[in-house]
Motif scaffolding. Sequence first.
Motif, mmCIF file in Angstrom:
data_model
loop_
_atom_site.group_PDB
_atom_site.id
_atom_site.type_symbol
_atom_site.label_atom_id
_atom_site.label_comp_id
_atom_site.label_asym_id
_atom_site.label_seq_id
_atom_site.Cartn_x
_atom_site.Cartn_y
_atom_site.Cartn_z
ATOM 1 N N SER A 216 0.809 -1.265 0.002
ATOM 2 C CA SER A 216 -0.102 -0.077 -0.120
ATOM 3 C C SER A 216 0.920 1.315 0.042
ATOM 4 C CB SER A 216 -0.899 -0.215 1.332
ATOM 5 O OG SER A 216 -0.188 0.109 2.412
ATOM 6 N N LYS A 217 2.022 1.311 0.483
ATOM 7 C CA LYS A 217 3.073 2.490 0.505
ATOM 8 C C LYS A 217 3.445 2.805 -0.829
ATOM 9 C CE LYS A 217 5.524 0.404 3.758
ATOM 10 N NZ LYS A 217 5.211 -0.793 3.850
ATOM 11 N N GLN A 218 3.308 1.814 -1.990
ATOM 12 C CA GLN A 218 3.671 2.134 -3.081
ATOM 13 C C GLN A 218 2.611 2.730 -4.004
ATOM 14 O OE1 GLN A 218 7.104 1.827 -3.830
ATOM 15 N NE2 GLN A 218 7.245 1.199 -1.711
ATOM 16 N N LEU A 219 1.535 2.885 -3.462
ATOM 17 C CA LEU A 219 0.247 3.357 -4.362
ATOM 18 C C LEU A 219 -0.254 4.732 -3.944
ATOM 19 C CD1 LEU A 219 -1.696 -0.063 -3.926
ATOM 20 C CD2 LEU A 219 -0.374 0.385 -5.672
ATOM 21 N N SER A 220 -0.761 5.149 -4.986
ATOM 22 C CA SER A 220 -1.373 6.564 -4.747
ATOM 23 C C SER A 220 -2.556 6.348 -3.968
ATOM 24 C CB SER A 220 -1.641 7.307 -5.886
ATOM 25 O OG SER A 220 -2.631 6.432 -6.828
ATOM 26 N N GLN A 221 -3.061 7.469 -3.395
ATOM 27 C CA GLN A 221 -4.451 7.421 -2.655
ATOM 28 C C GLN A 221 -5.588 7.082 -3.496
ATOM 29 O OE1 GLN A 221 -4.518 7.994 0.958
ATOM 30 N NE2 GLN A 221 -6.561 7.059 0.423
ATOM 31 N N LYS A 222 -5.398 7.482 -4.604
ATOM 32 C CA LYS A 222 -6.578 7.403 -5.560
ATOM 33 C C LYS A 222 -6.624 5.891 -5.993
ATOM 34 C CE LYS A 222 -8.433 8.290 -10.058
ATOM 35 N NZ LYS A 222 -8.088 9.233 -11.571
ATOM 36 N N LYS A 223 -5.569 5.108 -6.326
ATOM 37 C CA LYS A 223 -5.259 3.663 -6.361
ATOM 38 C C LYS A 223 -5.572 2.880 -5.212
ATOM 39 C CE LYS A 223 -4.449 0.355 -9.120
ATOM 40 N NZ LYS A 223 -5.425 0.073 -10.445
ATOM 41 N N LYS A 224 -5.187 3.302 -3.970
ATOM 42 C CA LYS A 224 -5.584 2.564 -2.849
ATOM 43 C C LYS A 224 -7.081 2.643 -2.664
ATOM 44 C CE LYS A 224 -2.935 4.634 0.159
ATOM 45 N NZ LYS A 224 -1.873 5.255 -0.289
ATOM 46 N N ASP A 225 -7.642 3.635 -2.902
ATOM 47 C CA ASP A 225 -9.167 3.640 -2.634
ATOM 48 C C ASP A 225 -9.929 2.832 -3.681
ATOM 49 O OD1 ASP A 225 -8.961 5.520 -0.622
ATOM 50 O OD2 ASP A 225 -9.160 7.569 -1.926
ATOM 51 N N ALA A 226 -9.303 2.920 -4.998
ATOM 52 C CA ALA A 226 -9.933 2.156 -6.002
ATOM 53 C C ALA A 226 -9.958 0.402 -5.728
ATOM 54 C CB ALA A 226 -9.665 2.463 -7.176
ATOM 55 N N LEU A 227 -8.905 0.118 -5.081
ATOM 56 C CA LEU A 227 -8.456 -1.304 -4.899
ATOM 57 C C LEU A 227 -9.163 -1.649 -3.546
ATOM 58 C CD1 LEU A 227 -4.750 -1.366 -5.831
ATOM 59 C CD2 LEU A 227 -6.624 -2.775 -6.763
ATOM 60 N N PHE A 228 -9.257 -0.744 -2.702
ATOM 61 C CA PHE A 228 -10.171 -0.995 -1.598
ATOM 62 C C PHE A 228 -11.555 -1.536 -1.778
ATOM 63 C CE2 PHE A 228 -12.709 0.544 2.037
ATOM 64 C CZ PHE A 228 -12.215 -0.077 3.347
ATOM 65 N N VAL A 229 -12.229 -0.791 -2.724
ATOM 66 C CA VAL A 229 -13.416 -1.251 -3.146
ATOM 67 C C VAL A 229 -13.433 -2.516 -3.856
ATOM 68 C CG1 VAL A 229 -15.571 -0.465 -4.619
ATOM 69 C CG2 VAL A 229 -14.252 1.235 -3.055
ATOM 70 N N GLU A 230 -12.517 -2.773 -4.924
ATOM 71 C CA GLU A 230 -12.428 -3.949 -5.469
ATOM 72 C C GLU A 230 -12.125 -5.263 -4.654
ATOM 73 O OE1 GLU A 230 -10.631 -5.688 -9.808
ATOM 74 O OE2 GLU A 230 -10.021 -3.684 -9.094
ATOM 75 N N ILE A 231 -11.270 -5.015 -3.701
ATOM 76 C CA ILE A 231 -10.956 -5.975 -2.813
ATOM 77 C C ILE A 231 -12.250 -6.311 -1.969
ATOM 78 C CG2 ILE A 231 -9.700 -6.943 -0.772
ATOM 79 C CD1 ILE A 231 -7.621 -4.862 -1.864
ATOM 80 N N GLN A 232 -12.847 -5.627 -1.476
ATOM 81 C CA GLN A 232 -14.180 -5.722 -0.695
ATOM 82 C C GLN A 232 -15.108 -6.535 -1.749
ATOM 83 O OE1 GLN A 232 -15.252 -1.736 0.722
ATOM 84 N NE2 GLN A 232 -14.790 -2.687 2.935
ATOM 85 N N ASN A 233 -15.302 -6.101 -3.035
ATOM 86 C CA ASN A 233 -16.174 -6.849 -3.691
ATOM 87 C C ASN A 233 -15.857 -8.038 -4.243
ATOM 88 O OD1 ASN A 233 -17.901 -4.520 -3.809
ATOM 89 N ND2 ASN A 233 -16.876 -3.632 -6.049
ATOM 90 N N GLN A 234 -14.575 -8.294 -4.069
ATOM 91 C CA GLN A 234 -14.102 -9.895 -4.608
ATOM 92 C C GLN A 234 -13.926 -10.777 -3.317
ATOM 93 O OE1 GLN A 234 -11.694 -10.605 -7.882
ATOM 94 N NE2 GLN A 234 -11.939 -8.637 -8.775
ATOM 95 N N ALA A 235 -13.449 -10.150 -2.501
ATOM 96 C CA ALA A 235 -13.127 -10.944 -1.433
ATOM 97 C C ALA A 235 -14.152 -11.995 -0.824
ATOM 98 C CB ALA A 235 -12.311 -10.179 -0.030
#
Length: 254
Positions: A107-126
């Motif tokens: 997560s330290k390597q990702l922009s805030q925008k990318k983290k937020d997008a992945l946060f949603v996608e992970i929740q959708n797929q997990a």
Amino acid sequence: MTQSIKEIKTRLFDPQFDDLAYFAALKEDARIGVKKLIEQYEKQQMKQQQLLTKFQEMSIFEQAAYADGVRFIAGIDEVGRGPLAGPVVAAAVILPKDSQILGLNDSKQLSQKKKDALFVEIQNQAIAIGIGVVPHDEIDRLNIYQASRLAMKIALEDLAITPEYVLVDAMTIDTAIKQQSLIKGDARSNSIAAASIIAKVYRDNLMIDFHHTYPHYGFDKNAGYGTKVHLEGLKTHGICPIHRKTFAPVKQYV
């Protein structure tokens, strides 16, 4: 080719586009606008291929476990060891065997925008997500290392499904479940990377909430880390109820 540049762009950048004959015909189009679209498309495809390759590289530990008959693998990571205030937060994430979330990384390597997008996608797929939160006073009582281990254990136990295998970032935790500790695991395992992102965004949101109660330290911007604004807030206003009293320089204000 009689389509307008706008029509070509719409078709070419449709996520479902796979018409190789159409693309070959576009390459014969002499218009500058079409050539620019082709260049953009090829760059996009190259980036997607790089992300896919990275995802596959970061699946090797999961794939090895699946090959041994494991069904559910949890990746576990924590965030918030270094801040002067707030809790340490861990997340445990079980992804489906066939999931493909491109862009997962530390997560330290990702922009805030990318983290937020992945946060949603992970929740959708997990399949399941667990959260463990150990507050500032427990960090002071236990020390940050043991508090981090405890947060990871809580996150693991918070999962709705019990995993058969656990991948942990750079630590071992107190569990009977078979586990593997990976140094820099959040950059080597998709499961751990997913946990890293969930924990980071979750904790950042907690610190934004704390900022509304304790506005003098910039928690909404620094997540409790010792930035200039935070240190100036300590000098001017002293500590607040969520500061870690055993951490320097906070302890000089206790």
